[in-house]
Enzyme design. Structure first.
Site, PDB file in Angstrom:
ATOM      1  N   GLU A   1       0.820  -1.226   0.000  1.00 32.96           N
ATOM      2  CA  GLU A   1       0.000   0.000   0.000  1.00 32.96           C
ATOM      3  C   GLU A   1       0.848   1.268   0.000  1.00 32.96           C
ATOM      4  O   GLU A   1       2.058   1.217   0.256  1.00 32.96           O
ATOM      5  CB  GLU A   1      -0.955   0.013   1.202  1.00 32.96           C
ATOM      6  CG  GLU A   1      -0.247   0.050   2.549  1.00 32.96           C
ATOM      7  CD  GLU A   1      -1.106   0.642   3.667  1.00 32.96           C
ATOM      8  OE1 GLU A   1      -1.575   1.774   3.507  1.00 32.96           O
ATOM      9  OE2 GLU A   1      -1.275  -0.029   4.687  1.00 32.96           O
TER      10      GLU A   1
ATOM     11  N   LYS B   1      -3.433  -1.863  15.518  1.00 32.39           N
ATOM     12  CA  LYS B   1      -2.965  -1.107  16.685  1.00 32.39           C
ATOM     13  C   LYS B   1      -4.065  -1.001  17.718  1.00 32.39           C
ATOM     14  O   LYS B   1      -5.250  -0.901  17.381  1.00 32.39           O
ATOM     15  CB  LYS B   1      -2.593   0.303  16.248  1.00 32.39           C
ATOM     16  CG  LYS B   1      -1.297   0.379  15.524  1.00 32.39           C
ATOM     17  CD  LYS B   1      -0.685   1.756  15.673  1.00 32.39           C
ATOM     18  CE  LYS B   1       0.636   1.815  14.955  1.00 32.39           C
ATOM     19  NZ  LYS B   1       0.509   2.104  13.516  1.00 32.39           N
TER      20      LYS B   1
HETATM   21  N1  PSU Z   1      -2.821   1.377  10.810  1.00 27.11           N
HETATM   22  C1  PSU Z   1      -1.487   1.437  10.950  1.00 27.11           C
HETATM   23  N2  PSU Z   1      -0.759   2.075  10.014  1.00 27.11           N
HETATM   24  C2  PSU Z   1      -1.335   2.640   8.899  1.00 27.11           C
HETATM   25  C3  PSU Z   1      -2.752   2.548   8.759  1.00 27.11           C
HETATM   26  C4  PSU Z   1      -3.445   1.907   9.732  1.00 27.11           C
HETATM   27  O1  PSU Z   1      -0.948   0.945  11.932  1.00 27.11           O
HETATM   28  O2  PSU Z   1      -0.618   3.226   8.057  1.00 27.11           O
HETATM   29  C5  PSU Z   1      -3.407   3.122   7.539  1.00 27.11           C
HETATM   30  C6  PSU Z   1      -3.692   2.028   6.502  1.00 27.11           C
HETATM   31  O3  PSU Z   1      -3.550   2.568   5.206  1.00 27.11           O
HETATM   32  C7  PSU Z   1      -5.151   1.703   6.780  1.00 27.11           C
HETATM   33  C8  PSU Z   1      -5.695   3.064   7.119  1.00 27.11           C
HETATM   34  O4  PSU Z   1      -5.834   1.141   5.670  1.00 27.11           O
HETATM   35  O5  PSU Z   1      -4.674   3.669   7.905  1.00 27.11           O
HETATM   36  C9  PSU Z   1      -6.997   2.983   7.892  1.00 27.11           C
HETATM   37  O6  PSU Z   1      -7.520   4.260   8.043  1.00 27.11           O
HETATM   38  P1  PSU Z   1      -9.006   4.472   8.592  1.00 27.11           P
HETATM   39  O7  PSU Z   1      -8.937   4.091  10.034  1.00 27.11           O
HETATM   40  O8  PSU Z   1      -9.287   5.924   8.385  1.00 27.11           O
HETATM   41  O9  PSU Z   1      -9.891   3.579   7.781  1.00 27.11           O
END
Ligand code: PSU
Ligand code: MN
Length: 311
Positions: A26, A161
């Site tokens: 990604e 996390k």
């Molecule tokens: N969690 C991490 N590192 C990240 C992300 C999530 O530990 O870089 C990023 C990923 O790209 C994930 C996105 O798909 O955040 C999720 O964001 P949201 O919670 O807004 O859906």
């Protein structure tokens, strides 16, 4: 039709056509997850790790109005340098960005989508999004989970996390029919730590066993993805109590200054980073590489099993 919107790099296309293993990566982690130049070094090291493990890396993004699978070093550098000026892009943003000729850094959800359109089955990242703490009132549930419900790509991650509610995330994945596999563990890892207190659905011991499960799931046309949770190597794991303290503080700050929507995850990640010094960044880099290696091994097993299945 698809080729009007999607560019697959010649190397990735050749590998897919020959049935050789490919691993999607990604770009939100590059643009929003780490500071420059560590983000660029990491993205290149992760791609190299996939190569060393015998698969072809396919970093995904949206560049100048096109979906892209497989980026060159110069394009990875462009995203790394642009950082947060390249918008974090989930499924809902894709049509808009393409219609405007814009660029976007793809999250787990949108990378899964691009990987699927390109024909890639395995994807390595750091952590997936999930159900946020307090979701009962905020309704903040990552689009990553919905994508896992419908798009047939397996995501190798270090769990999620604990800025998230891991228990509710597992409940939600169960509702959506998404299997959560623990790689050589019974316990869902929590990104920086190997343990979370929550169990995975199934413990798997080898890349071959995971590949077999994927073949059956998709052979049966059970839609959707699979979460493969791979704990951070013990030597890089961080102290759970220290991380929990940083998470509580970051969450309290987010609440105080009312960070909302897609900004909240990058905000929490950046604050955790500052609160734990460089230590969390190092751990983050190592766990992504660890996931890239496992994803490549599973992709190899998956390709080998495909080849055997065809007379
Ligand atoms: N969690 C991490 N590192 C990240 C992300 C999530 O530990 O870089 C990023 C990923 O790209 C994930 C996105 O798909 O955040 C999720 O964001 P949201 O919670 O807004 O859906
Ligand atoms: Mn959200």
């Amino acid at each position: 039709m698809l080729q009007n919107y999607l560019t697959v790099s010649p190397e990735v296309r050749a590998a897919l056509e020959a049935g050789r293993p490919v691993v999607a990566l990604e770009s939100t982690i590059i643009a929003h997850g780490m500071p420059y130049p560590k983000n660029m070094e990491t993205a290149l090291r992760v791609a190299q790790t996939v190569r060393s493990a015998g698969a072809v890396p396919a970093t995904c993004a949206i560049l100048d109005g096109r979906l892209r699978a497989g980026l060159g070093t110069d394009e990875i550098e462009r995203i790394a340098r642009a950082g947060a000026t390249i918008p974090k892009t989930s499924r809902r943003d894709i049509a808009y960005l393409l219609s405007q000729g814009l660029s976007g850094a793809t999250t787990v959800a949108s990378t899964m989508l691009v990987a699927h359109l390109a024909g890639i089955r395995l994807f390595a990242t750091g952590g997936i999004g999930g159900v946020h703490r307090g979701a009962a009132t905020s309704m903040d549930i990552s689009a990553d989970l919905q994508e896992l419900a419908q798009t047939p790509v397996a995501v190798v991650c270090a769990g999620a996390k604990s800025i998230l509610d891991l228990g509710l995330t597992l409940e939600y994945l169960e509702t959506l029919g998404v299997p959560v596999l623990g790689y050589q563990t019974h316990e869902l890892p929590a990104f920086y730590t190997r343990k979370s207190g929550f169990s995975v659905d199934y413990r798997m011991e080898t890349p071959e066993a995971v590949a077999r499960l994927l073949h059956i799931k998709w052979g049966l046309d059970l839609r959707g993805g699979v979460v493969i949770a791979n704990p951070i190597p013990a030597e890089y794991a961080l102290d759970a109590a220290v991380m929990e303290k940083a998470i509580s503080q970051a969450l309290a700050e987010a609440e105080q200054i009312q960070v909302k929507g897609k900004a909240i995850t990058p905000f929490l990640l950046a604050r955790m980073e500052q609160l734990t010094g460089g230590e969390s960044l190092e751990a983050n880099i190592e766990l992504v590489c660890n996931n890239a290696r496992l994803a490549a091994e599973i992709a190899r097993a998956y390709s080998a099993q495909t080849a055997h299945a065809q007379p």
